[in-house]
Write a protein that holds these residues in place. Structure first.
Motif, PDB file in Angstrom:
ATOM      1  N   THR A  81     -43.372  19.012  31.418  1.00 44.43           N
ATOM      2  CA  THR A  81     -43.398  17.599  31.036  1.00 44.43           C
ATOM      3  C   THR A  81     -43.908  17.449  29.607  1.00 44.43           C
ATOM      4  O   THR A  81     -44.979  17.964  29.259  1.00 44.43           O
ATOM      5  CB  THR A  81     -44.311  16.802  31.988  1.00 44.43           C
ATOM      6  N   VAL A  82     -43.146  16.742  28.777  1.00 47.83           N
ATOM      7  CA  VAL A  82     -43.523  16.506  27.378  1.00 47.83           C
ATOM      8  C   VAL A  82     -44.281  15.181  27.326  1.00 47.83           C
ATOM      9  O   VAL A  82     -43.682  14.107  27.225  1.00 47.83           O
ATOM     10  CB  VAL A  82     -42.283  16.481  26.463  1.00 47.83           C
ATOM     11  N   TYR A  83     -45.594  15.263  27.405  1.00 49.23           N
ATOM     12  CA  TYR A  83     -46.402  14.045  27.446  1.00 49.23           C
ATOM     13  C   TYR A  83     -46.429  13.327  26.102  1.00 49.23           C
ATOM     14  O   TYR A  83     -46.777  12.144  26.047  1.00 49.23           O
ATOM     15  CB  TYR A  83     -47.830  14.382  27.896  1.00 49.23           C
ATOM     16  N   ALA A  84     -46.070  14.016  25.030  1.00 49.94           N
ATOM     17  CA  ALA A  84     -45.990  13.328  23.728  1.00 49.94           C
ATOM     18  C   ALA A  84     -44.901  12.269  23.743  1.00 49.94           C
ATOM     19  O   ALA A  84     -44.985  11.276  23.000  1.00 49.94           O
ATOM     20  CB  ALA A  84     -45.720  14.352  22.630  1.00 49.94           C
ATOM     21  N   ASP A  85     -43.877  12.455  24.585  1.00 48.72           N
ATOM     22  CA  ASP A  85     -42.808  11.455  24.716  1.00 48.72           C
ATOM     23  C   ASP A  85     -43.079  10.475  25.850  1.00 48.72           C
ATOM     24  O   ASP A  85     -42.811   9.274  25.709  1.00 48.72           O
ATOM     25  CB  ASP A  85     -41.461  12.157  24.967  1.00 48.72           C
ATOM     26  N   GLU A  86     -43.600  10.983  26.970  1.00 50.50           N
ATOM     27  CA  GLU A  86     -43.805  10.125  28.125  1.00 50.50           C
ATOM     28  C   GLU A  86     -45.037   9.233  27.995  1.00 50.50           C
ATOM     29  O   GLU A  86     -45.043   8.100  28.482  1.00 50.50           O
ATOM     30  CB  GLU A  86     -43.917  10.977  29.391  1.00 50.50           C
ATOM     31  N   ARG A  87     -46.080   9.748  27.344  1.00 55.97           N
ATOM     32  CA  ARG A  87     -47.304   8.964  27.184  1.00 55.97           C
ATOM     33  C   ARG A  87     -47.802   9.093  25.741  1.00 55.97           C
ATOM     34  O   ARG A  87     -48.808   9.756  25.458  1.00 55.97           O
ATOM     35  CB  ARG A  87     -48.357   9.426  28.181  1.00 55.97           C
ATOM     36  N   PRO A  88     -47.121   8.469  24.822  1.00 55.51           N
ATOM     37  CA  PRO A  88     -47.473   8.611  23.397  1.00 55.51           C
ATOM     38  C   PRO A  88     -48.858   8.063  23.051  1.00 55.51           C
ATOM     39  O   PRO A  88     -49.422   8.421  22.010  1.00 55.51           O
ATOM     40  CB  PRO A  88     -46.374   7.830  22.687  1.00 55.51           C
ATOM     41  N   GLU A  89     -49.428   7.202  23.909  1.00 50.50           N
ATOM     42  CA  GLU A  89     -50.750   6.649  23.609  1.00 50.50           C
ATOM     43  C   GLU A  89     -51.839   7.722  23.651  1.00 50.50           C
ATOM     44  O   GLU A  89     -52.956   7.482  23.160  1.00 50.50           O
ATOM     45  CB  GLU A  89     -51.095   5.530  24.596  1.00 50.50           C
ATOM     46  N   LEU A  90     -51.540   8.892  24.227  1.00 51.17           N
ATOM     47  CA  LEU A  90     -52.521   9.968  24.300  1.00 51.17           C
ATOM     48  C   LEU A  90     -52.601  10.774  23.012  1.00 51.17           C
ATOM     49  O   LEU A  90     -53.487  11.631  22.883  1.00 51.17           O
ATOM     50  CB  LEU A  90     -52.185  10.912  25.467  1.00 51.17           C
ATOM     51  N   PHE A  91     -51.701  10.499  22.049  1.00 47.68           N
ATOM     52  CA  PHE A  91     -51.612  11.305  20.832  1.00 47.68           C
ATOM     53  C   PHE A  91     -51.652  10.408  19.607  1.00 47.68           C
ATOM     54  O   PHE A  91     -51.262   9.238  19.658  1.00 47.68           O
ATOM     55  CB  PHE A  91     -50.320  12.124  20.835  1.00 47.68           C
ATOM     56  N   ASP A  92     -52.117  10.999  18.495  1.00 46.15           N
ATOM     57  CA  ASP A  92     -52.093  10.250  17.237  1.00 46.15           C
ATOM     58  C   ASP A  92     -50.759  10.486  16.541  1.00 46.15           C
ATOM     59  O   ASP A  92     -49.843  11.104  17.102  1.00 46.15           O
ATOM     60  CB  ASP A  92     -53.271  10.656  16.344  1.00 46.15           C
ATOM     61  N   SER A  93     -50.643  10.024  15.320  1.00 48.74           N
ATOM     62  CA  SER A  93     -49.365  10.109  14.597  1.00 48.74           C
ATOM     63  C   SER A  93     -48.960  11.546  14.288  1.00 48.74           C
ATOM     64  O   SER A  93     -47.779  11.849  14.109  1.00 48.74           O
ATOM     65  CB  SER A  93     -49.452   9.324  13.288  1.00 48.74           C
ATOM     66  N   ALA A  94     -49.932  12.479  14.254  1.00 52.59           N
ATOM     67  CA  ALA A  94     -49.636  13.884  13.975  1.00 52.59           C
ATOM     68  C   ALA A  94     -49.329  14.689  15.236  1.00 52.59           C
ATOM     69  O   ALA A  94     -49.029  15.883  15.146  1.00 52.59           O
ATOM     70  CB  ALA A  94     -50.803  14.526  13.227  1.00 52.59           C
ATOM     71  N   GLY A  95     -49.417  14.043  16.401  1.00 52.86           N
ATOM     72  CA  GLY A  95     -49.147  14.740  17.644  1.00 52.86           C
ATOM     73  C   GLY A  95     -50.358  15.421  18.235  1.00 52.86           C
ATOM     74  O   GLY A  95     -50.222  16.259  19.129  1.00 52.86           O
ATOM     75  N   VAL A  96     -51.556  15.076  17.743  1.00 52.44           N
ATOM     76  CA  VAL A  96     -52.799  15.676  18.236  1.00 52.44           C
ATOM     77  C   VAL A  96     -53.405  14.745  19.282  1.00 52.44           C
ATOM     78  O   VAL A  96     -53.421  13.525  19.098  1.00 52.44           O
ATOM     79  CB  VAL A  96     -53.797  15.899  17.079  1.00 52.44           C
ATOM     80  N   PRO A  97     -53.903  15.272  20.406  1.00 48.36           N
ATOM     81  CA  PRO A  97     -54.550  14.411  21.406  1.00 48.36           C
ATOM     82  C   PRO A  97     -55.680  13.598  20.794  1.00 48.36           C
ATOM     83  O   PRO A  97     -56.486  14.119  20.017  1.00 48.36           O
ATOM     84  CB  PRO A  97     -55.080  15.415  22.445  1.00 48.36           C
ATOM     85  N   VAL A  98     -55.733  12.324  21.134  1.00 40.51           N
ATOM     86  CA  VAL A  98     -56.734  11.441  20.540  1.00 40.51           C
ATOM     87  C   VAL A  98     -58.121  11.698  21.133  1.00 40.51           C
ATOM     88  O   VAL A  98     -59.132  11.473  20.458  1.00 40.51           O
ATOM     89  CB  VAL A  98     -56.331   9.964  20.746  1.00 40.51           C
ATOM     90  N   GLN A  99     -58.191  12.149  22.366  1.00 36.00           N
ATOM     91  CA  GLN A  99     -59.486  12.437  22.967  1.00 36.00           C
ATOM     92  C   GLN A  99     -60.040  13.745  22.404  1.00 36.00           C
ATOM     93  O   GLN A  99     -59.283  14.631  21.997  1.00 36.00           O
ATOM     94  CB  GLN A  99     -59.359  12.534  24.489  1.00 36.00           C
ATOM     95  N   PRO A 100     -61.362  13.887  22.379  1.00 35.19           N
ATOM     96  CA  PRO A 100     -61.959  15.111  21.806  1.00 35.19           C
ATOM     97  C   PRO A 100     -61.653  16.349  22.646  1.00 35.19           C
ATOM     98  O   PRO A 100     -61.276  16.252  23.813  1.00 35.19           O
ATOM     99  CB  PRO A 100     -63.458  14.792  21.795  1.00 35.19           C
TER     100      PRO A 100
END
Length: 345
Positions: A81-100
């Motif tokens: 599952t590509v969560y960068a496409d399914e749940r983009p709110e979890l990533f910033d503009s560079a594709g890095v997870p926003v959570q630490p």
């Protein structure tokens, strides 16, 4: 038997003497009486706490590899599952997870992979499964080849021994890692046209063939030397005199006596094949995305995006591989010591 002794006052008393049989019973260890060599080996192995712990760790890895689909289903996610496409709110503009820490949370236990956003936990499970599956297949083919050629060369001798030994010497001269890297595209091209997309099963088959081609020689040489020593023993000569055919002598007399070096070497071969397969995938000539693989995770961790933004991504595949390799090597040492107590550490 009994013997009289004089007592004060003129009397005698009989003293029972256990004789040589009693002395023999006293000298024997009750735990070793009537046990086969295999049982003795198992007893020695069970007393080795390091070996038992290493065996449990190795068994745990194989268990999670076998049960990876079940664990992933219970976990509620899969490694594709590509969560960068399914749940983009979890990533910033560079594709890095926003959570630490790479997005580690109660929902994503090991975080999310920067870029595509694969779930790291299930990708590691399936990566271990892929690497172990390939390495076990390579180990089995190497062991079978080593037995066939090594025992044949050692028992038959003469021209068979000469030519098999020369082939072994020739193949040992190859630089293994460079050969693996250079030959992988060639082997893949035998099955798939370079312009077509390579199926995963073709890459798996190519990895098995390439590693097998330069992996069996050391085992064959060890088995050849062991067989050369065995064929001069009295029980082999007795079997020849009785008219037993060579195949029966090899099967009934030689093979049971090469089990010890065979098992010990197998425990050293498998972790070597795991690291070799991971190295090929790391270099991009082994398993590629989206199929999960241990080495592929190292390749992803070495990219600039991951190195600069999520250093925790390397932790899980790195630590898990170190634990597996160390445990398997310790298991190999314990198996060797159990078979041959004279080499005990």
């Amino acid at each position: 038997m009994t013997s009289p002794i004089d007592l004060e006052g003129g009397g005698t008393a009989a003293v029972t003497d256990g004789g040589p049989g009693a002395e023999k019973k006293k000298s024997e260890d009750p735990g070793l009486v009537g046990r086969s060599p295999g049982q003795l080996m198992w007893l020695r192995f069970r007393r080795d706490r390091t070996g038992v712990i290493a065996a449990c760790v190795v068994g745990f890895y194989f268990l999670i590899a076998l049960l990876a689909p079940v664990i992933a289903k219970l976990y509620g996610k899969n490694p594709y599952t590509v969560y960068a496409d399914e749940r983009p709110e979890l990533f910033d503009s560079a594709g890095v997870p926003v959570q630490p820490n790479g997005g580690i949370s109660a929902e994503f236990w090991f975080g999310l992979e920067p870029g595509n956003g694969y779930d790291v936990f299930t990708k590691l499970l399936y990566g271990i499964r892929t690497s172990l599956m390939i390495s076990v297949a390579v180990t089995i083919t190497v062991v079978l080849t080593g037995i066939l050629l090594g025992v044949t060369a050692g028992y038959l001798g003469g021209k068979a021994d000469y030519w098999i030994s020369r082939v072994i010497d020739f193949l040992l001269a190859f630089p293994a890692q460079l050969f693996f890297i250079a030959s992988m595209p060639v082997v893949v091209a035998l099955f798939v046209h370079p312009r077509d997309e390579t199926p995963t099963y073709v890459r798996v088959l190519a990895l098995i063939i390439v590693q097998w081609f330069l992996g069996w020689m050391s085992l064959a040489r060890i088995l050849r030397g062991t067989t050369l020593a065995l064929r001069e023993r009295e029980f082999i000569e007795a079997a020849k005199v009785s008219g037993a055919p060579p195949w029966r002598i090899i099967r009934k007399e030689i093979l049971p006596n090469v089990v010890t070096p065979l098992l010990v070497q197998s425990t050293y071969l498998l972790p070597n094949f795991v690291t070799a397969e991971a190295g090929l995938s790391f270099l991009g000539v082994g398993i590629v995305e989206p199929t999960p693989d241990w080495g592929q995770m190292f390749s992803k961790a070495s990219t600039e995006l991951v190195m600069q933004n999520d250093i925790t991504y390397m932790f899980f595949p790195g630590v898990s591989m170190i634990i597996f390799i160390v445990a398997f090597n310790l298991l190999g040492d314990s198996v060797r010591d159990a078979f041959d107590p004279k080499t005990a550490r």
